[in-house]
Design a protein around this motif. Structure first.
Motif, short mmCIF file in Angstrom:
data_model
loop_
_atom_site.label_atom_id
_atom_site.label_comp_id
_atom_site.label_asym_id
_atom_site.label_seq_id
_atom_site.Cartn_x
_atom_site.Cartn_y
_atom_site.Cartn_z
N ILE A 77 0.61 11.61 -2.03
CA ILE A 77 0.13 12.98 -1.85
C ILE A 77 0.80 13.85 -2.89
N GLU A 78 -0.01 14.39 -3.81
CA GLU A 78 0.50 15.24 -4.90
C GLU A 78 -0.58 16.23 -5.26
N ASP A 79 -0.28 17.52 -5.22
CA ASP A 79 -1.30 18.52 -5.48
C ASP A 79 -1.61 18.73 -6.96
N ASN A 80 -0.72 18.31 -7.83
CA ASN A 80 -0.97 18.43 -9.26
C ASN A 80 -1.74 17.19 -9.72
N ALA A 81 -2.98 17.39 -10.15
CA ALA A 81 -3.86 16.26 -10.49
C ALA A 81 -3.30 15.40 -11.62
N ILE A 82 -2.69 16.01 -12.62
CA ILE A 82 -2.17 15.25 -13.75
C ILE A 82 -0.99 14.38 -13.30
N VAL A 83 -0.09 14.95 -12.53
CA VAL A 83 1.05 14.19 -12.02
C VAL A 83 0.56 13.07 -11.10
N ARG A 84 -0.40 13.40 -10.23
CA ARG A 84 -0.95 12.41 -9.30
C ARG A 84 -1.56 11.23 -10.05
N GLN A 85 -2.33 11.51 -11.10
CA GLN A 85 -2.96 10.44 -11.87
C GLN A 85 -1.92 9.58 -12.58
N GLY A 86 -0.86 10.21 -13.07
CA GLY A 86 0.20 9.45 -13.73
C GLY A 86 0.90 8.50 -12.78
N ARG A 146 0.84 -1.20 0.00
CA ARG A 146 0.00 0.00 0.00
C ARG A 146 0.87 1.25 0.00
N ILE A 147 0.40 2.25 -0.73
CA ILE A 147 1.12 3.52 -0.81
C ILE A 147 0.12 4.66 -0.66
N LEU A 148 0.50 5.63 0.17
CA LEU A 148 -0.23 6.88 0.27
C LEU A 148 0.50 7.87 -0.62
N VAL A 198 -4.22 11.40 -2.96
CA VAL A 198 -4.91 12.61 -2.52
C VAL A 198 -4.07 13.83 -2.88
N ALA A 199 -4.72 15.00 -2.86
CA ALA A 199 -4.04 16.25 -3.20
C ALA A 199 -3.31 16.87 -2.02
N THR A 200 -3.80 16.62 -0.81
CA THR A 200 -3.19 17.22 0.39
C THR A 200 -3.11 16.19 1.50
N GLY A 201 -2.27 16.43 2.47
CA GLY A 201 -2.16 15.55 3.62
C GLY A 201 -3.46 15.48 4.40
#
Length: 120
Positions: A89-98, A85-87, A113-116
């Motif tokens: 956290i990345e605020d840039n939606a495109i980078v997060r989805q990648g 499992r990995i949490l 998620v975008a924020t902690g």
């Protein structure tokens, strides 16, 4: 406004920023070009930069002509200990989805998620 020739390799290092000695996070974190450079290497692409002091810079991403799918690339670059499992956290939606897509293809269960605060 341009990058000196002797510093062009440095700009692809993680958390490296030219002209930001105070580490003002409002100017970014210095991680974007490092991420692009590493991802480019994974898929056999090349990042090029041309720059003129006082004028500006141009970044180019040269992609390989290949019919390899994202799943094939992910399988080639998968870590030996995939799974778990990995949490993320990345605020840039495109980078997060990648990242989320890549980690799922590697066999991880992801909470992205975008924020902690959103992870609570």
């Amino acid at each position: 406004m341009g990058i000196p020739a002797d510093q062009r390799a440095e700009i692809f290092e993680a958390f490296r920023q030219l002209n930001n000695p105070a580490r003002d996070s409002g100017l970014g974190l210095g991680i974007g070009r490092a991420i692009v450079s590493r991802l480019a290497r994974l898929i056999g692409a090349e990042v090029q930069v041309s720059s003129r002091l006082g004028h500006g810079s141009r970044f180019s991403l040269l992609l390989p002509l290949d019919r390899t799918t994202v799943a094939d690339i992910a399988a080639k670059s998968a870590p030996d200990d995939s799974g778990g499992r990995i949490l993320l956290i990345e605020d840039n939606a495109i980078v997060r989805q990648g990242y989320e897509l890549l980690l799922i293809l590697w066999g991880y269960e992801i909470l992205a998620v975008a924020t902690g605060e959103e992870s609570a």
